[in-house]
Every structure is written in structure tokens, then in C-alpha cells.
Write a protein that holds these residues in place. Structure first.
Motif, mmCIF file in Angstrom:
data_model
loop_
_atom_site.group_PDB
_atom_site.id
_atom_site.type_symbol
_atom_site.label_atom_id
_atom_site.label_comp_id
_atom_site.label_asym_id
_atom_site.label_seq_id
_atom_site.Cartn_x
_atom_site.Cartn_y
_atom_site.Cartn_z
ATOM 1 N N THR A 195 0.828 -1.199 0.000
ATOM 2 C CA THR A 195 0.000 0.000 0.000
ATOM 3 C C THR A 195 0.863 1.251 0.000
ATOM 4 O O THR A 195 2.012 1.246 0.452
ATOM 5 C CB THR A 195 -0.923 0.021 1.225
ATOM 6 N N GLU A 196 0.274 2.352 -0.481
ATOM 7 C CA GLU A 196 0.967 3.637 -0.465
ATOM 8 C C GLU A 196 0.970 4.236 0.933
ATOM 9 O O GLU A 196 1.857 5.007 1.295
ATOM 10 C CB GLU A 196 0.287 4.581 -1.457
ATOM 11 N N ASN A 197 -0.013 3.869 1.735
ATOM 12 C CA ASN A 197 -0.119 4.340 3.120
ATOM 13 C C ASN A 197 0.401 3.253 4.050
ATOM 14 O O ASN A 197 -0.143 2.143 4.074
ATOM 15 C CB ASN A 197 -1.574 4.654 3.448
ATOM 16 N N PRO A 198 1.455 3.526 4.837
ATOM 17 C CA PRO A 198 1.993 2.486 5.724
ATOM 18 C C PRO A 198 0.991 1.986 6.754
ATOM 19 O O PRO A 198 1.109 0.857 7.245
ATOM 20 C CB PRO A 198 3.199 3.170 6.389
ATOM 21 N N ASN A 199 -0.007 2.799 7.096
ATOM 22 C CA ASN A 199 -1.004 2.372 8.081
ATOM 23 C C ASN A 199 -1.897 1.249 7.561
ATOM 24 O O ASN A 199 -2.519 0.540 8.343
ATOM 25 C CB ASN A 199 -1.875 3.562 8.500
ATOM 26 N N ASP A 200 -1.946 1.105 6.222
ATOM 27 C CA ASP A 200 -2.793 0.059 5.623
ATOM 28 C C ASP A 200 -1.963 -1.108 5.083
ATOM 29 O O ASP A 200 -2.498 -1.959 4.362
ATOM 30 C CB ASP A 200 -3.609 0.652 4.469
ATOM 31 N N ALA A 201 -0.680 -1.145 5.406
ATOM 32 C CA ALA A 201 0.225 -2.126 4.803
ATOM 33 C C ALA A 201 -0.161 -3.553 5.184
ATOM 34 O O ALA A 201 -0.535 -3.824 6.331
ATOM 35 C CB ALA A 201 1.663 -1.852 5.244
ATOM 36 N N PRO A 202 -0.088 -4.486 4.237
ATOM 37 C CA PRO A 202 -0.364 -5.898 4.545
ATOM 38 C C PRO A 202 0.742 -6.492 5.404
ATOM 39 O O PRO A 202 1.900 -6.083 5.329
ATOM 40 C CB PRO A 202 -0.404 -6.555 3.164
ATOM 41 N N VAL A 203 0.377 -7.458 6.224
ATOM 42 C CA VAL A 203 1.338 -8.135 7.096
ATOM 43 C C VAL A 203 1.868 -9.372 6.379
ATOM 44 O O VAL A 203 1.092 -10.185 5.862
ATOM 45 C CB VAL A 203 0.683 -8.540 8.432
#
Length: 639
Positions: free
Chosen positions: A236-244
Motif C-alpha cells: 500500500t501507499e499508506n503504511p497504516n494500511d500495509a499488509p502483514v
């Protein structure tokens, strides 16, 4: 190869792909691969080969050996031409004489053996018609290869070269490799043309042994196309939404100039998280580069690195790089080694053209180790120990991607062949305290290769560690050897590469960032062209690899949940004295993973440097320049 840190050909730990794993490649998945053997059964196959035996006997023996070596799951079939209609029958019947004797499928080795046993010479040589029928047999999906074996020129219209070209022009995604069995020049020219227009390679064969070698190599390549592979993931472009993501292999695409984020999960405190990223664009991307960075969630950088994917000046469009999050013995409570999650980002360099190309991510977790301050921390690594080209005692084909490297034994010399555009990957086990020495020797080529080699063709050798990063000893290159240079048309050419000693503490300083863990290391041999690619006959080479040094410096790994012991003040002071200079240099460098506004000066400098490299490449200065580049663009972290 001098650019493995920034544009490596290379390899890594072999991975068994689970169901549901995605692939992205210049060809389709090997699970979709189909190989059709198209065999000449014309009357001339009764003529003697170079050994005085009927050519049909050589073909039977070679195909029989090929069948015995096939994986039962591989999709294979056999079509004959000229084997059903005698020469005294009407011409129209003879020119449509082609039969699918073993339909494409898996688990059909018994049927193939029966077909080989019944294989007899009889009629004409309707190659064009047989190619058209073979294309129909293969259908329109999957990775499709025709392996055409013939001993004579086509005796029926149309021209098989024109047919092969039409099949390609119609968008039929097809590769046709051809083998000439004891052929004259006119037949060789025709078979070479068929292979050329259909994206394949022509092989000469004179007897059973040479035909067996040709069939084996072609079939191996048919079922091992280069591919990036892994479990699909979307950063994702937003680190808060990054996949684990955790330990495993993943496949994503590079975003245009933007960082793509992932959360890398740690299973136990104190472990080392190794992350590798690999790209191989399917078209020319010039001197493009991508960054890989690993940091804590509150912004402390643990590691970053850069890889180039070259497309000009003989580059191979192949780049791989690694980063590591670990607890350095300077700071046993370092969050890079203890936080439950680290933030991984990947982005292309500003002037690059990598948008939309697949990237393969490799994540591995190494157990926590205790008292790493007492392990070797030797910046004065071994020099070349004198490995020399030996007498070949085996043959190799080589893997074509990170996931199918061919195992080789140290201390041996192997014979192999490579064609233009190939990247061949070999694996060799390396223990703690040991290093790799590798030699690739292109002997004085036969005269028939001179015309092909007069056009610039660049050969390269590289070494990669278990986690897909550079293991080359950049300052220990043996005198008289290059890692990357032109293969000469009329003289012997030898290339060499040396790795650093494998030491746990190599991860704590800039250059040998991948020589920090025992395990399979990878020798990579590539052949590319400095201008437009063309059909290249197989070029023979030998590969000599040795693993040298006493086994020493193995870390003591802890059970899950155990905490590493704190470093002694004496050991810490001694280590810090040797690390101060590199730490000072690191703090003075710009961070290419900052936001665009903050990173512009650093990335602009990189762009200017890449432009300079591109200009100097034609002057033969690129090797030295990239060597200097990697010394200043190495791994950085805070202590």
C-alpha cells in the motif's frame, strides 16, 4: 559481477511453491509448460550418422534417454512426420504425412517408449505441415515449446521458415527449438531460420551423444522458464494500511515513483529478519534502480539497500537486493531486533522505468543468537586462494530463476552451454568462515561461432548469499580476471568471482551484506548482448567452483523467547572503535527512503550518477564506476 548489489543476475534459497502461488515471467508458469517432440521419420533417417550408425538409431536412443529423465507430471507429446506414407505414394499424401503418435499429457512415459520403439524411417520431409499440426496440438494457452529434430531439408511446400514466422505473427505464443542431425549447410540454414523466427535455438548434432545433450538441454529449458513467483500480495501507499507478511515468498508489482509498504512480522524477540527483493523486467528499462528499506514503526531505520536493473550496455535487466533487521551487539535492546513488526518499503529511483513490473519478495527469519560480540568481526578477508580451471568431470544445465538453482559440488569443473539472454543459476553449500571462488571459462570458440561473437556479447559471473543479496568480495578480485566482459570470437575468455568469508557480523557493516549467514550460496552466469538480441547458437563454457576456509564462527542460536546476552563493555568498546568511521559516514549520507521532498537531493544525485554510468559504459569504465558506487551506497543503520 560488479553490479550484483544493484543489478544482480542471481539466486537464492530454493523454494517449493505451494498451490495457489502466483507467477510472473517472460513466459508462463512451468506448471502450464507443454513440450511436443516433432521427429523426422523420413527415409533419409536410415543414412549413417558420424559414428556410422543409422540416424534413426541415434534418434531412438536420444529420445529414450530424454523420456527416462522426464518428470511424470510434465506435459509431453510426440508427433512424427514422414513416417506413414511410402515414397511411391502420391505427393499430396506424402506432403501431409504427420501423425500425433503420443498426445500431449502427463504420466505417458510408457506410451512414449512404445512410440520410440516403433519409430522407423519411411517417407518425405513435410516440415511445414508438421509445424502447423504441432501448433494445433499445443493449443493457445500455457508455455508451449516444439522441439523439432530433422536430418534433411523440407521436401514439401510451403517454406517451414515462413510457416514459423506466420505462427509468430498471428500472436501464437510459441517457441520452436530445432536440432539438425548430421545435416548439410542448406538444411542447417533452414532449421536455423525456423528457430530464429520462432524465438528458439538451433543445435547441431552428429551422433547419439550430441543429440542426447541437445534434447536434454532444450527440454530442461522448456520446463524451467525464468519466473518470479510467490504468494500474491498488494503493498500500500499508506503504511497504516500495509499488509502483514511473514516468512515466505511474495509477488507484487512496483508502483510508479511511489513507495509501497509492507509490515514484516517477527515471530520471536531477538531474531534477524532477512528480506530480499528481486526484479527482472521483460523489456529494456535502461539503468533503472529500486530501493529497499526496513525500519521500525516509529521511524528508526534498520537497513536499506539499492539494486539496479540494467538494460543498456550489455546489462541483463535483472536486479536483486536484501536488507536485514537484527539486534546489533552494540545495543542488545535495539528495536530493529526486537519489535514485533518492521516496516518494509520498496520504490523505484526517480529516473527509473520500473512501474508495473513484478517484484518478488523473500522473507526469512533467523533465530536469535547470543554473544555475537565474540564472533569474528574481520574486515581483512581472505584473498583469492588460487582456484584454477580444471578438467571437466560432469555436465550442468543450470537453473533459470531463483527458485530452481542447480546444485553443484565444490572442487569440481563442469561443462555447460549458454545462449544469448540466459541467466543460469547454480547453488553450492557454504559454511561459517568459508568463502566461494568461482571461475567461468569460455574456451577458444569454434569457427562457426565467430560471426555471432563479433557482435558484442557480454558474459558475467556473480555470487549471491542465501537471502538474495550481494556476497561478492568487491576489493578482492583476483589479478588478471574480470567478472564482466565481452566474450571474444577468437580467443579464450575466463571470468572469476570471490565472495567474502561468511560471518554473522558482516551484517553490521556495509559491503558484504549477504555473506552473513551459512547456507546455499549462488553462482550466477549470464550472457547478454550489447545491442539488439539475435539468435545465438549455444556457446560452451566450463564452471569451476570451490569453497575454501576453515569452518569457524558459528553463532549460538537461542530457543524461541530466549533473550540474547548483553555484550561485554570490553568487546563493545573494541567493536565500536572499528565501526565509528563507517557510522559517521552513514550519518552524513542522504536517505533515499525519505519522503519525496526530503529525498530529492539524494535521488537527484543518484540520477546524475546513473546518467554518468550510462555514458561511461560504452567506454568500458562502468565496472570500476559501479564498484565505487556500491562502496558508498551500501547498507546503513543506526547504532
Amino acid at each position: 559481477m560488479t553490479r550484483i548489489r544493484h543489478s544482480v543476475t542471481a539466486a537464492a534459497t530454493a523454494v517449493l511453491l505451494a498451490p495457489g502461488v502466483a507467477t510472473a515471467s517472460t513466459t508462463d508458469s512451468p506448471d502450464d509448460a507443454q513440450l511436443l517432440l516433432l521427429l523426422d521419420s523420413s527415409g533419409s533417417m536410415e543414412d549413417p550418422d558420424a559414428e556410422g550408425e543409422p540416424k534413426i538409431d541415434a534418434a531412438k536412443a536420444a529420445v529414450g534417454t530424454l523420456v527416462d529423465g522426464l518428470n511424470p507430471d510434465q506435459q509431453v507429446g510426440v508427433r512424427l512426420f514422414g513416417g506413414s506414407v511410402p515414397l511411391d505414394e502420391p505427393r499430396e499424401d506424402k506432403c501431409t504425412d504427420s501423425e500425433l503418435v503420443v498426445p500431449l499429457g502427463s504420466g505417458n512415459t510408457d506410451a512414449m517408449r512404445d512410440a520410440v520403439e516403433a519409430y522407423q524411417p519411411l517417407g518425405e520431409t513435410p516440415i511445414a505441415y508438421a509445424l502447423q499440426q504441432a501448433a494445433d496440438d499445443l493449443g493457445e494457452e500455457g508455455n508451449r515449446t516444439i522441439l523439432l529434430v530433422s536430418d534433411g531439408i523440407a521436401t514439401c511446400d510451403p517454406d517451414p521458415c515462413e510457416v514459423a514466422e506466420e505462427l509468430t505473427a498471428d500472436g501464437f505464443d510459441l517457441v520452436v527449438h530445432t536440432v539438425g542431425l548430421g545435416v548439410d549447410q542448406e538444411t542447417r540454414d533452414q532449421l536455423e531460420c525456423v528457430a530464429d523466427v520462432a524465438g528458439g535455438t538451433y543445435y547441431d548434432a552428429d551422433d547419439t551423444d550430441s543429440l542426447t545433450t541437445a534434447l536434454t538441454r532444450i527440454s530442461t529449458r522448456a520446463f524451467r522458464p525464468f519466473q518470479l513467483s510467490g504468494e500474491p500480495v498488494q503493498g500500500t501507499e499508506n503504511p497504516n494500511d500495509a499488509p502483514v507478511i511473514g516468512t515466505g515468498q511474495y509477488l507484487d508489482t512496483v508502483a510508479d515513483r511511489r513507495k509501497t509498504y509492507y509490515l514484516v512480522e517477527r515471530s520471536s524477540p531477538g531474531t534477524s529478519l532477512h528480506v530480499g527483493a528481486t526484479m527482472r523486467p521483460t523489456e529494456n528499462v535502461g539503468l533503472s534502480a529500486f530501493y529497499l528499506s526496513l525500519e521500525t514503526l516509529d521511524g528508526k531505520r534498520c537497513d536499506f539497500n539499492t539494486a539496479m536493473t540494467w538494460g543498456n550496455a550489455g546489462g541483463n535487466n535483472f536486479g536483486t537486493v536484501d536488507v536485514t533487521g537484527f539486534a546489533d551487539h552494540h545495543d542488545p535492546d535495539d528495536p530493529c531486533g526486537f519489535d514485533d513488526q518492521l516496516l518494509l518499503s520498496i520504490n523505484e529511483q526517480q529516473t527509473s522505468t520500473l512501474d508495473g513490473f513484478p517484484v518478488e519478495l523473500w522473507v526469512s527469519e533467523e533465530p536469535a543468537a547470543t554473544r555475537t560480540d565474540l564472533l569474528p568481526y574481520d574486515l581483512d578477508h581472505d584473498e583469492w586462494q588460487g582456484t584454477r580451471v580444471g578438467d571437466p568431470d560432469g555436465e550442468v544445465v543450470g537453473g533459470t530463476s531463483f527458485n530452481d538453482a542447480e546444485p553443484i559440488e565444490p572442487g569440481r569443473t563442469y561443462e555447460g552451454e549458454i545462449v544469448e539472454g540466459e541467466v543460469l543459476v547454480f547453488s553450492v553449500p557454504v559454511d561459517w568462515g568459508q568463502h566461494v571462488e568461482a571461475l567461468v571459462d569460455f574456451p577458444d570458440p569454434p569457427e562457426e561461432l565467430y560471426d555471432y561473437l563479433r557482435r558484442t556479447r557480454i558474459a558475467e559471473i556473480g555470487l549471491v548469499g542465501p537471502d538474495r543479496g550481494d556476497a561478492l568480495h568487491n576489493l578482492g578480485q583476483p589479478d588478471g580476471y574480470d567478472r564482466r566482459a565481452k566474450v571474444q570470437p577468437d580467443e579464450r575468455t575466463t571470468f572469476a568471482a570471490l565472495s567474502y568469508d561468511v560471518e554473522w557480523n558482516n551484517r553490521a557493516w556495509g559491503n558484504p551484506n549477504a555473506a552473513d549467514r551459512a547456507g546455499d550460496h549462488y553462482v550466477v552466469v549470464s550472457l547478454t548482448s550489447g545491442d539488439e538480441p539475435g539468435a545465438t547458437p549455444p556457446i560452451p563454457f566450463t564452471l569451476t567452483v570451490d569453497v575454501l576456509g576453515e569452518v569457524d564462527g558459528e553463532p549460538t542460536y537461542l530457543e524461541a523467547g530466549e533473550q540474547p546476552a548483553a555484550a561485554t563493555q570490553e568487546a563493545r568498546s573494541s567493536s565500536e572503535a572499528g565501526a565509528d568511521q563507517s557510522d559517521d559516514e552513514s550519518s552524513a549520507e542522504a536517505d533515499p527512503t525519505e519522503d519525496a521532498s526530503a529525498a530529492a537531493p539524494a535521488e537527484g544525485g543518484d540520477a546524475r550518477l546513473l546518467t554518468l554510468i550510462w555514458v561511461l559504459a560504452g567506454l568500458g569504465l562502468v565496472v570500476a564506476l559501479v564498484g565505487g558506487y556500491l562502496l558508498v551506497r551500501g547498507r546503513r543503520f543506526s547504532t
